[in-house]
Scaffold this active site. Structure first.
Site, mmCIF file in Angstrom:
data_model
loop_
_atom_site.group_PDB
_atom_site.id
_atom_site.type_symbol
_atom_site.label_atom_id
_atom_site.label_comp_id
_atom_site.label_asym_id
_atom_site.label_seq_id
_atom_site.Cartn_x
_atom_site.Cartn_y
_atom_site.Cartn_z
ATOM 1 N N GLU A 16 0.812 -1.223 0.000
ATOM 2 C CA GLU A 16 0.000 0.000 0.000
ATOM 3 C C GLU A 16 0.843 1.270 0.000
ATOM 4 O O GLU A 16 0.401 2.313 -0.494
ATOM 5 C CB GLU A 16 -0.953 0.000 1.191
ATOM 6 C CG GLU A 16 -2.092 -1.019 1.078
ATOM 7 C CD GLU A 16 -1.741 -2.408 1.611
ATOM 8 O OE1 GLU A 16 -0.544 -2.667 1.887
ATOM 9 O OE2 GLU A 16 -2.658 -3.234 1.766
ATOM 10 N N PHE B 27 -11.197 -7.921 13.594
ATOM 11 C CA PHE B 27 -10.121 -8.327 12.686
ATOM 12 C C PHE B 27 -9.836 -7.212 11.675
ATOM 13 O O PHE B 27 -10.744 -6.674 11.056
ATOM 14 C CB PHE B 27 -10.513 -9.611 11.946
ATOM 15 C CG PHE B 27 -9.465 -10.037 10.945
ATOM 16 C CD1 PHE B 27 -8.197 -10.402 11.375
ATOM 17 C CD2 PHE B 27 -9.739 -10.032 9.583
ATOM 18 C CE1 PHE B 27 -7.225 -10.769 10.460
ATOM 19 C CE2 PHE B 27 -8.770 -10.412 8.668
ATOM 20 C CZ PHE B 27 -7.507 -10.773 9.106
ATOM 21 N N GLN B 28 -8.579 -6.862 11.536
ATOM 22 C CA GLN B 28 -8.118 -5.799 10.646
ATOM 23 C C GLN B 28 -8.787 -4.452 10.950
ATOM 24 O O GLN B 28 -8.994 -3.636 10.062
ATOM 25 C CB GLN B 28 -8.283 -6.177 9.170
ATOM 26 C CG GLN B 28 -7.353 -7.333 8.781
ATOM 27 C CD GLN B 28 -7.180 -7.516 7.287
ATOM 28 O OE1 GLN B 28 -8.099 -7.243 6.514
ATOM 29 N NE2 GLN B 28 -6.010 -7.972 6.881
ATOM 30 N N LYS C 227 -17.563 -1.205 5.997
ATOM 31 C CA LYS C 227 -18.022 -2.148 4.974
ATOM 32 C C LYS C 227 -19.544 -2.129 4.832
ATOM 33 O O LYS C 227 -20.072 -2.239 3.722
ATOM 34 C CB LYS C 227 -17.538 -3.553 5.335
ATOM 35 C CG LYS C 227 -17.674 -4.540 4.186
ATOM 36 C CD LYS C 227 -16.986 -5.860 4.496
ATOM 37 C CE LYS C 227 -17.075 -6.806 3.300
ATOM 38 N NZ LYS C 227 -16.423 -8.100 3.598
ATOM 39 N N MET D 170 24.384 8.985 1.946
ATOM 40 C CA MET D 170 24.295 10.212 2.736
ATOM 41 C C MET D 170 24.558 9.917 4.214
ATOM 42 O O MET D 170 25.170 10.720 4.906
ATOM 43 C CB MET D 170 22.916 10.864 2.543
ATOM 44 C CG MET D 170 22.853 12.301 3.009
ATOM 45 S SD MET D 170 24.039 13.375 2.162
ATOM 46 C CE MET D 170 23.046 13.979 0.790
#
Lengths: 176, 585
Positions: B54, B116-117, B166, B484
């Site tokens: 993502e 969940f999630q 949802k 760097m």
């Protein structure tokens, strides 16, 4: 280092009271508080309540402190939050009216109990609850008045304090 | 179509279409399945690009947005989908990139139950978005989506997140179109205060050692802003420098261009900044990478600051004439006022200023010792520029030395051609950003100038490039170090190279082949040109392993905590850094 009055002025930390008109929506207070904690600004007092049920707007009163530059930043940062309608630094425009409500519980008997009542009378504090050995006083006023009252109650059996924080409004005919 | 009943998922797709969205970068999951079902059914009216992580979706959306000026759109699931996108949103917030992120959320009834999630997505993203929403009522969904595009693109652009449970995606609700999205409270000002603009014109007219200091705000304001900037800079005859984010707004080949300023900026740009008497800051924000030591920053200058965000004014540096507004609008008024006024800087003073600048330029600050045995990273970018400059080319970068060398040696002539993570400094930005650019410009040559350490952070997006036939070129300046970090350890920490060596590197050529892409390697300077030409001619994604000098440092450099006129150059050798400077980043 030599004394520079301009720099000295810029470094002075002052207390300011800001009024913030916001949409009364979920999370708006978290946005304001998160801004203060995320950017390291002080919050000395914060109050919030809906002020217009039809428009769903709330007014947040924040007492904060900082240098002139920090106060200017706080105002600009608050102003760019999307649900914020207006930010007014009340301390800049005029000295605002500031009021706070406190509920103060004092436990004691005999002379101390009488003395607490006498002082309450001179502060125009109301007794809103009483038992044979306790009072709850309701007091409205400036934060300094409430501080003074609390200090006087301390030796008389002060056991509990609840304060609302400052609500503020400007003097004169102008609205926010 | 107003008033039509449809499901939340249908509303999402309809709103995206009505907003003119052409592409979504996303990754499916449990809490966004109804929206993905709708994507399946709408048969490619909106293209969906499946990323491999993502964070890649968010950076791809940034690349798309920066190269087109249109908002990038991201669609991810709840919980880990949302948290993985946080880096990309923070990056977009820091660099003012318009982006709309749609996240799935667990059903309304499960919110707060540690389902969940489940993650508190609006809580987590409150400080890394310009604004965010949780939509609990399907009848608010269309309005919120249109508002999200409005907030993301108006004023100072930024990422806006819409969290959609949802059950709301399944629920039936009323669709409303994008017309008349009048936000209740968010109405950013675009026109500058005319009185301030007149004061600015007067100050500019009286300048003896003026300098334009421009930034990403010019790019964000759109191509017209760049045109107006060019017109005004040429009309005044003043020198111009720019931040990292502003490269391309003014052509690098123009004689008035001094190069980038700041920590790794040009000697002439930083010295001019330090000595100028009138600074005209256009859409830049006085970032610490630009100002160096604040109490020694352009100490004798009067400052004009044009910015659309009032909170940028006086944040780090006090300015004399703040002008709040959109760059293009303000420049248009400023040019008009300037033309109507007689006051002009006196020519002898300006000529003297240019003489001084010529002396600084003669210092040739970007000089390096080229080599016949080792590819110098600066040389690699010079050759890349020479061999690609006549093409329709877009450059992205990762973060580190290679990024600074790209800014110094690749010469940008036009806006929206340069995509780099400036504010947040996100390693792993460039590869997925290149995907987004290539999606928007299918026929262009899109090159990610990368480092071998950064590019491994989002390497998996090569798979996305192969899947969608996106012929991005990943030009890795491979010095086997986080360069760097190594440079700072050399200069500030006694050469103790703590964990900055890129151990156990993959064979990038084989890795490319494993992905189904093309691997090319150059190890000697005399192979470089042919290898770059091959990279350009291949119409497939390429990983280019350019083996460069491992110990080259990036100069000039203003050490942290130092002033602009206290730079280190390559041929001056290492200089001591103050204890106070060491503590800075």
């Amino acid at each position: 280092m030599s004394y520079d009055p301009v720099i000295a002025q810029a470094e002075i930390i002052r207390t300011h009271t800001m009024a913030v008109l916001v949409d009364n929506e979920a999370g708006v207070l978290a946005r304001v508080i998160g801004l203060f904690s995320g950017r390291g600004y002080n919050i000395e007092s914060l109050t919030v309540a809906e002020v217009d049920a039809q428009e769903h707007t709330s007014r947040i009163t924040i007492v904060t402190s900082g240098t002139a530059q920090v106060i200017e930043q706080i105002k600009a940062q608050l102003d760019r939050l999307v649900p914020v309608h207006r930010v007014v630094d009340l301390t800049v425009e005029t000295e605002p009216l500031e009021r706070e409500l406190a509920l103060i519980k004092v436990k004691g008997a005999g002379d101390k109990r009488m003395e607490a009542l006498r002082i309450a009378d001179s502060f125009r504090a109301r007794v809103v609850d009483t038992t044979l050995n306790s009072f709850v006083f309701e007091l409205t006023g400036s934060p300094s008045k409430i501080n003074a009252y609390i200090e006087l109650m301390r030796p008389l059996g002060l056991i509990d304090v609840s304060r609302t924080g400052v609500a503020a409004i400007s003097r004169g005919p102008e609205a926010l | 179509m107003n008033g039509e009943k449809m499901t939340g998922a249908e509303i999402v797709l309809k709103a995206l279409q009505d907003q003119g969205v052409e592409v979504i970068f996303g990754y499916p999951g449990g809490a966004v399945l109804p929206i993905y079902d709708e994507i399946f059914r709408q048969e490619n009216r909106i293209k969906h690009v499946l990323v491999r992580h993502e964070q890649g979706a968010a950076h791809a959306a940034e690349g798309y947005a920066r190269s087109t000026g249109k908002p990038g759109v991201v669609l991810v699931t709840s919980g880990p989908g949302a948290t993985n996108a946080v880096t990309g949103m923070t990056d977009a917030l820091m660099d003012s990139i318009p982006m709309v992120v749609l996240t799935g959320q667990v059903p309304t009834k499960l919110i707060g139950s540690d389902a969940f999630q489940e993650a508190d997505t609006v809580g987590i993203t409150r400080s890394c978005t310009k604004h965010n929403y949780l939509v609990k009522d399907v009848n608010n969904l269309a309005r919120v989506l249109h508002e999200a595009f409005y907030v993301a693109t108006k004023g100072r652009p930024g990422p806006v997140l819409v969290d959609i449970p949802k059950d709301v995606q399944f629920a039936l609700g009323t669709y409303t179109g994008p017309a008349n999205v009048a936000h209740r409270s968010y109405k950013p000002r675009v026109k500058g205060d005319l009185e301030r603009i007149k004061e600015a014109a007067d100050l500019i007219g009286a300048a003896k050692k003026p300098l334009f200091y421009t930034g990403g705000g010019v790019i964000n304001s759109g191509p017209v802003a760049s045109q107006l900037l060019r017109e005004f800079v040429r009309a005044t005859g003043f020198p111009i420098t720019s931040t990292l984010m502003g490269l391309g707004a003014y052509p690098a080949d123009d004689p008035q261009w001094l190069g980038m300023l700041g920590m790794h900026g040009a000697w002439e740009a930083n010295h001019a900044m330090h000595d100028c008497d009138v600074m005209i800051c256009v859409g830049a924000r006085f970032d610490d990478r630009v100002t160096g030591r604040l109490d020694a920053f352009a100490p004798n200058s009067k400052k004009i600051h044009i910015d659309i965000d009032p909170s940028s004014i006086n944040k780090n540096v006090r300015v004399d004439i703040p002008i709040i507004g959109d760059v293009a609008h303000v420049l248009e008024d400023l040019i008009r006022v300037w033309k109507s006024r007689a006051a002009r800087p006196d020519k002898p003073a300006l000529a003297k200023w240019w003489e001084q600048i010529a002396a600084w330029r003669a210092r040739n600050c970007f000089a390096y010792n080229n080599s016949k045995e080792l590819i110098k990273p600066q040389h690699a970018i010079e050759r890349l520029y020479a061999l690609t400059k006549d093409r329709d080319v877009y450059i992205t970068t990762e973060v580190g030395q290679h990024q600074m060398w790209a800014a110094q040696f690749y010469r940008f002539q036009a806006p929206n051609r340069w995509m780099t993570s400036g504010g947040l400094g996100t390693m792993g930005y460039g590869l997925p950003a290149a995907l987004g650019v290539q999606i928007a410009h299918p026929d262009a040559l899109v090159i990610d100038i990368a480092g071998e350490a950064s590019v491994q952070m989002t390497m998996q997006e090569m798979s996305t490039a192969v899947q969608y036939d996106l012929p991005i070129k990943i030009f890795i300046l491979n010095n086997e170090y986080m360069g760097m970090v190594r440079q700072w350890q050399e200069l500030l920490h006694g050469g103790r190279y703590s964990h900055s060596y890129s151990e156990s590197l993959p064979d990038f050529v084989k890795l490319a082949e494993a992905y189904g892409a093309v691997g090319i390697r150059a190890t000697k300077p005399d192979e470089l040109d042919d290898a770059i030409k091959e990279m350009i001619s291949v119409k497939r994604p390429v990983l280019f392993d350019c083996r460069v000098d491992k110990t080259e440092n990036c100069f000039p450099m203003i050490p942290s905590g130092e002033a602009h006129n206290n730079m280190i150059l390559a041929d001056l050798g290492a200089q001591t850094v103050s204890a106070a400077g060491k503590a800075l980043v």
